[in-house]
Design a protein around this motif. Structure first.
Motif, mmCIF file in Angstrom:
data_model
loop_
_atom_site.group_PDB
_atom_site.id
_atom_site.type_symbol
_atom_site.label_atom_id
_atom_site.label_comp_id
_atom_site.label_asym_id
_atom_site.label_seq_id
_atom_site.Cartn_x
_atom_site.Cartn_y
_atom_site.Cartn_z
ATOM 1 N N UNK A 191 39.335 46.640 31.735
ATOM 2 C CA UNK A 191 40.167 45.671 31.006
ATOM 3 C C UNK A 191 39.609 44.262 31.160
ATOM 4 N N UNK A 192 39.144 43.933 32.352
ATOM 5 C CA UNK A 192 38.544 42.618 32.586
ATOM 6 C C UNK A 192 37.370 42.410 31.642
ATOM 7 N N UNK A 193 36.493 43.390 31.558
ATOM 8 C CA UNK A 193 35.329 43.270 30.679
ATOM 9 C C UNK A 193 35.718 43.049 29.233
ATOM 10 N N UNK A 194 36.677 43.823 28.750
ATOM 11 C CA UNK A 194 37.094 43.697 27.355
ATOM 12 C C UNK A 194 37.782 42.358 27.086
ATOM 13 N N UNK A 195 38.653 41.925 28.003
ATOM 14 C CA UNK A 195 39.404 40.686 27.753
ATOM 15 C C UNK A 195 38.558 39.436 27.969
ATOM 16 N N UNK A 196 37.598 39.476 28.876
ATOM 17 C CA UNK A 196 36.662 38.354 28.997
ATOM 18 C C UNK A 196 35.851 38.238 27.705
ATOM 19 N N UNK A 197 35.382 39.352 27.191
ATOM 20 C CA UNK A 197 34.619 39.349 25.942
ATOM 21 C C UNK A 197 35.473 38.770 24.798
ATOM 22 N N UNK B 252 44.755 38.621 47.964
ATOM 23 C CA UNK B 252 43.387 39.048 48.235
ATOM 24 C C UNK B 252 42.808 40.013 47.217
ATOM 25 N N UNK B 253 43.535 41.088 46.840
ATOM 26 C CA UNK B 253 42.965 41.999 45.845
ATOM 27 C C UNK B 253 42.655 41.292 44.526
ATOM 28 N N UNK B 254 43.516 40.382 44.107
ATOM 29 C CA UNK B 254 43.247 39.652 42.865
ATOM 30 C C UNK B 254 42.061 38.716 43.029
ATOM 31 N N UNK B 255 41.852 38.184 44.232
ATOM 32 C CA UNK B 255 40.684 37.347 44.487
ATOM 33 C C UNK B 255 39.405 38.128 44.202
ATOM 34 N N UNK B 256 39.361 39.389 44.640
ATOM 35 C CA UNK B 256 38.179 40.222 44.429
ATOM 36 C C UNK B 256 37.949 40.478 42.942
ATOM 37 N N UNK B 257 39.012 40.744 42.203
ATOM 38 C CA UNK B 257 38.876 41.025 40.773
ATOM 39 C C UNK B 257 38.690 39.755 39.960
ATOM 40 N N UNK B 258 39.178 38.620 40.457
ATOM 41 C CA UNK B 258 38.890 37.336 39.807
ATOM 42 C C UNK B 258 37.389 37.059 39.873
ATOM 43 N N UNK B 259 36.767 37.389 41.008
ATOM 44 C CA UNK B 259 35.316 37.219 41.127
ATOM 45 C C UNK B 259 34.589 38.106 40.112
ATOM 46 N N UNK B 260 35.095 39.332 39.901
ATOM 47 C CA UNK B 260 34.505 40.202 38.881
ATOM 48 C C UNK B 260 34.645 39.575 37.496
ATOM 49 N N UNK B 261 35.802 38.971 37.212
ATOM 50 C CA UNK B 261 36.027 38.349 35.904
ATOM 51 C C UNK B 261 35.065 37.182 35.686
ATOM 52 N N UNK B 262 34.839 36.380 36.712
ATOM 53 C CA UNK B 262 33.912 35.265 36.579
ATOM 54 C C UNK B 262 32.482 35.773 36.363
#
Length: 113
Positions: A62-68, A93-103
């Motif tokens: 979902x992160x990949x699709x919504x960032x795009x 903390x878990x969102x911190x890890x996925x926020x880094x993936x989004x960036x």
């Protein structure tokens, strides 16, 4: 694997699933279209909301699709940073890890670094 490759692979997997359960796919497609046909909020704002939820729910695809979609809607890296901050504040903390993936996805999917 790049985010472009991850998005392409996920799209391929979704095509296979859509053939297996076409009515569910059709229903989800209608729901997605209705949610994106903004009445008040613009598409960019809706994509920021979707990305925040994707981070909090820890959905990498979902992160990949919504960032795009966010980049196509005219979002900026600076605006993304504000959304990432709120997602981390809400999800810890878990969102911190996925926020880094989004960036990382943003940097991979756009030329803006």
């Amino acid at each position: 694997m790049s985010w472009t490759d991850k998005n392409a692979e996920m799209r391929d997997q979704l095509r296979v699933m859509n053939r297996a359960i076409p009515e569910v796919a059709k229903g989800f497609g209608a729901l997605s279209k209705a949610a994106k046909d903004a009445q008040v909020l613009d598409v960019k704002t809706l994509e920021f909301v979707a990305l925040g939820i994707a981070i909090a729910d820890r959905c990498e695809a979902c992160i990949g699709f919504h960032v795009e979609a966010l980049a196509k809607a005219g979002g900026t890296r600076a605006e993304l940073g504000d959304v990432l901050g709120m997602a981390v504040q809400m999800g810890g903390g878990p969102s911190l890890m996925y926020a880094a993936k989004a960036l990382t996805a943003w940097d991979d999917l756009t030329a803006e670094k």
